[in-house]
Design a protein around this motif. Structure first.
Motif, PDB file in Angstrom:
ATOM      1  N   ALA A 134       0.826  -1.206   0.000  1.00 48.56           N
ATOM      2  CA  ALA A 134       0.000   0.000   0.000  1.00 48.56           C
ATOM      3  C   ALA A 134       0.860   1.255   0.000  1.00 48.56           C
ATOM      4  O   ALA A 134       0.518   2.254  -0.648  1.00 48.56           O
ATOM      5  N   GLN A 135       1.990   1.220   0.704  1.00 55.52           N
ATOM      6  CA  GLN A 135       2.892   2.373   0.726  1.00 55.52           C
ATOM      7  C   GLN A 135       3.396   2.703  -0.670  1.00 55.52           C
ATOM      8  O   GLN A 135       3.356   3.865  -1.101  1.00 55.52           O
ATOM      9  N   THR A 138       0.573   3.879  -3.065  1.00 55.80           N
ATOM     10  CA  THR A 138       0.134   5.232  -2.713  1.00 55.80           C
ATOM     11  C   THR A 138       1.194   6.257  -3.073  1.00 55.80           C
ATOM     12  O   THR A 138       0.881   7.344  -3.584  1.00 55.80           O
ATOM     13  N   ARG A 141       1.011   7.033  -6.719  1.00 64.25           N
ATOM     14  CA  ARG A 141      -0.153   7.874  -7.035  1.00 64.25           C
ATOM     15  C   ARG A 141       0.076   9.316  -6.612  1.00 64.25           C
ATOM     16  O   ARG A 141      -0.481  10.243  -7.212  1.00 64.25           O
ATOM     17  N   CYS A 142       0.887   9.509  -5.571  1.00 66.88           N
ATOM     18  CA  CYS A 142       1.141  10.858  -5.048  1.00 66.88           C
ATOM     19  C   CYS A 142       2.314  11.542  -5.738  1.00 66.88           C
ATOM     20  O   CYS A 142       2.718  12.644  -5.335  1.00 66.88           O
ATOM     21  N   TYR A 266       0.729  12.061   0.338  1.00 66.46           N
ATOM     22  CA  TYR A 266       0.809  10.722   0.924  1.00 66.46           C
ATOM     23  C   TYR A 266       0.211  10.714   2.329  1.00 66.46           C
ATOM     24  O   TYR A 266      -0.592   9.840   2.677  1.00 66.46           O
ATOM     25  N   ALA A 269      -3.471  10.920   2.148  1.00 66.75           N
ATOM     26  CA  ALA A 269      -4.096   9.684   1.661  1.00 66.75           C
ATOM     27  C   ALA A 269      -4.303   8.685   2.793  1.00 66.75           C
ATOM     28  O   ALA A 269      -5.300   7.949   2.816  1.00 66.75           O
ATOM     29  N   PHE A 270      -3.368   8.631   3.735  1.00 64.93           N
ATOM     30  CA  PHE A 270      -3.470   7.705   4.861  1.00 64.93           C
ATOM     31  C   PHE A 270      -4.011   8.362   6.130  1.00 64.93           C
ATOM     32  O   PHE A 270      -4.096   7.713   7.172  1.00 64.93           O
TER      33      PHE A 270
END
Length: 326
Positions: A134-135, A138, A141-142, A266, A269-270
């Motif tokens: 996931a890191q 993500t 995407r960032c 990032y 997002a989390f």
């Protein structure tokens, strides 16, 4: 509704020997901000809890050997690294496991639902952000550069990846020690992988392989809210700089604007207020993201660096993430 105000407490959830938390608590004490330290491993031996829930929200107390915390008057929670939940030594294994699970979902659930509290970070957000697949997804995407990576338990696919993208390195999917046959704690370090060394045993679990970066330095970027503290790390004798701290040199550097933008995207997002990002710096000056530890360490840096990070974290906790509230 929360009654937390300027005289409310900061709850620090961590073990006794957490030097990182010590530095932040010291700053809070200097500012006369009440701070209550709680280790989950002390429950139920020396911690008592009562929580009342209804239409008015949550109220009650957590009582330790030295402090009483009003659950409705917690301004912020600094969730660091508490000890695991425990149970009475005179219980059977089955009963002990049941008690530990009830504590996790009871006390843990209470501490994760404090009204109006600002979390750095919320424990559930920490959990969500710990998974390296996931890191990396993500981060890409960032807009943060990510090296070609394969996560697999297929020996053939791993061998093909190592040939096509070599040289490649192996990284554990979670940085945790394991015990050898003689009960010695062993650490799996980042290391280069020879394709011919990949055998059928790889099929037993998941593994992460990544193209090795031809780096000139490592960078640890610690993000606290809107603030970022990027430290260039030189002097590492190998691929994994954690293997020899005494050889390292640290320099505060200014991160590129694109990296800062990606880091903040990032965190958003989390839903994190804090993150410790590891980057590799290549010969062209490009920053490549390796991972982000949502609860990473920073207290080993020289004092002029740790002081700045501790002050920024104290600001987050004192002001509940909003500077105009201080």
């Amino acid at each position: 509704m929360s009654r937390a105000g300027k005289d409310s407490a900061v709850l620090v959830v961590t073990a006794l020997d957490d030097v990182t938390a010590d530095l932040v608590i010291q700053v809070l004490n200097e500012r006369k901000v009440p701070a209550v330290r709680l280790d989950l491993g002390d429950f139920p031996t020396s911690v008592t809890t009562d929580a009342y829930l209804g239409q008015t929200g949550i109220s009650g107390h957590v009582i330790t050997e030295t402090r009483a915390l009003d659950l409705a008057r917690v301004r912020s929670v600094y969730w660091r690294r508490p000890s695991p939940y425990t149970s009475s030594a005179d219980l059977t294994e089955q009963d002990a496991q049941w008690c530990v699970e009830q504590a996790r979902y009871g006390l843990g659930g209470i501490l994760a639902a404090l009204p109006g509290a600002h979390y750095v970070n919320h424990p559930w957000r920490n959990r969500d952000a710990e998974y390296k697949p996931a890191q990396l997804a993500t981060a890409a995407r960032c807009g943060l550069p990510v090296l070609p990576t394969l996560i697999t338990n297929d020996p053939g696919k791993a061998t093909r990846f190592a040939i096509d993208h070599g040289p490649v390195v192996y990284k554990p999917l979670r940085n945790s020690d394991y015990l050898s046959e003689d009960a010695q704690a062993l650490t799996v370090w980042v290391d280069e992988v020879d394709p011919v060394s990949i055998g059928p045993g790889l099929a037993q679990t998941m593994h992460l392989f990544q193209r090795r970066l031809d780096k000139v330095a490592d960078i640890r970027l610690t993000a606290v809210g809107e603030h970022v503290f990027a430290v260039r790390i030189d002097g590492s004798p190998g691929l994994d700089w954690r293997r020899d701290y005494d050889a390292l040199r640290y320099t505060l550097v200014e991160p590129p604007p694109a990296v800062v933008k990606g880091v903040h995207a990032y965190l958003d997002a989390f839903h994190l207020s804090f993150g410790a990002f590891d980057f590799g710096l290549d010969r062209a000056g490009r920053w490549w993201m390796y991972e982000c530890n949502p609860n990473g360490q920073w207290a080993w840096f020289p004092a002029h660096i740790t002081e700045r990070i501790a002050q920024a974290l104290a600001n987050q906790l004192q002001c509940r993430g909003q500077l105009h509230d201080c």
